[in-house]
Design a protein around this motif. Sequence first.
Motif, mmCIF file in Angstrom:
data_model
loop_
_atom_site.group_PDB
_atom_site.id
_atom_site.type_symbol
_atom_site.label_atom_id
_atom_site.label_comp_id
_atom_site.label_asym_id
_atom_site.label_seq_id
_atom_site.Cartn_x
_atom_site.Cartn_y
_atom_site.Cartn_z
ATOM 1 N N ARG A 1 17.485 39.996 2.012
ATOM 2 C CA ARG A 1 17.288 39.072 0.915
ATOM 3 C C ARG A 1 15.590 38.198 1.042
ATOM 4 N NH1 ARG A 1 16.856 33.777 0.242
ATOM 5 N NH2 ARG A 1 17.305 32.927 2.265
ATOM 6 N N ARG A 2 15.439 38.087 2.504
ATOM 7 C CA ARG A 2 14.123 37.428 2.656
ATOM 8 C C ARG A 2 12.844 38.346 2.885
ATOM 9 N NH1 ARG A 2 14.218 32.373 6.421
ATOM 10 N NH2 ARG A 2 16.606 31.624 5.855
ATOM 11 N N SER B 1 19.981 29.194 16.568
ATOM 12 C CA SER B 1 20.114 28.706 15.047
ATOM 13 C C SER B 1 20.312 29.940 14.504
ATOM 14 C CB SER B 1 18.665 28.475 14.684
ATOM 15 O OG SER B 1 18.553 28.000 13.354
ATOM 16 N N LEU B 2 19.878 31.089 14.833
ATOM 17 C CA LEU B 2 20.186 32.365 14.138
ATOM 18 C C LEU B 2 21.545 32.670 14.403
ATOM 19 C CD1 LEU B 2 16.920 34.481 14.766
ATOM 20 C CD2 LEU B 2 17.747 33.454 12.703
ATOM 21 N N GLY C 1 23.696 39.000 8.944
ATOM 22 C CA GLY C 1 22.148 38.904 9.249
ATOM 23 C C GLY C 1 21.320 39.941 8.442
ATOM 24 N N ARG C 2 21.802 41.227 8.366
ATOM 25 C CA ARG C 2 21.208 42.432 7.792
ATOM 26 C C ARG C 2 21.103 41.897 6.290
ATOM 27 N NH1 ARG C 2 23.925 45.201 11.592
ATOM 28 N NH2 ARG C 2 25.735 45.537 10.195
ATOM 29 N N HIS D 1 24.164 30.363 12.332
ATOM 30 C CA HIS D 1 24.126 30.946 11.074
ATOM 31 C C HIS D 1 25.067 32.223 11.001
ATOM 32 C CE1 HIS D 1 20.553 28.306 10.169
ATOM 33 N NE2 HIS D 1 21.111 28.217 8.857
ATOM 34 N N GLY D 2 25.307 32.938 12.092
ATOM 35 C CA GLY D 2 25.973 34.130 12.041
ATOM 36 C C GLY D 2 25.118 35.440 11.749
ATOM 37 N N TRP D 3 23.876 35.310 11.765
ATOM 38 C CA TRP D 3 22.937 36.402 11.531
ATOM 39 C C TRP D 3 22.675 37.300 12.755
ATOM 40 C CZ3 TRP D 3 18.978 32.461 8.951
ATOM 41 C CH2 TRP D 3 19.519 32.139 7.771
ATOM 42 N N ILE D 4 22.882 36.591 13.687
ATOM 43 C CA ILE D 4 22.718 37.646 15.074
ATOM 44 C C ILE D 4 24.062 37.147 16.232
ATOM 45 C CG2 ILE D 4 20.375 37.675 15.121
ATOM 46 C CD1 ILE D 4 20.093 35.672 17.341
ATOM 47 N N LYS D 5 24.222 38.085 16.862
ATOM 48 C CA LYS D 5 25.564 37.895 18.000
ATOM 49 C C LYS D 5 24.856 38.115 19.204
ATOM 50 C CE LYS D 5 30.053 37.778 18.974
ATOM 51 N NZ LYS D 5 30.421 36.614 19.232
#
Length: 82
Positions: free
Chosen positions: A61-62, A26-27, A55-56, A30-34
């Motif tokens: 943001r979170r 899932s991450l 992702g950073r 979303h393009g938050w991890i590779k």
Amino acid sequence: HSNSHSLSCSACFRFSFGRLYPTLRSLERHGWIKGRKVVVGAARERRQYTLTAKGRTELRRRRLKWEQFRTAMDRIVAPDHG
């Protein structure tokens, strides 16, 4: 209590390894991890993940959102010093 299938943090949360790979996928979607395949040891393939720039940004943001929530909760539960 700890075993090879779960991690716990003194009752603060419980994590099941059965959720690890769906969460990583899932991450990645979303393009938050590779993820990339790497060979370790006796030619065993593993996936190695790195945080992307997107992702950073999401992490920042979170974290900010969490800090705002935590600050609000601290105000509710802290004794009145006034």
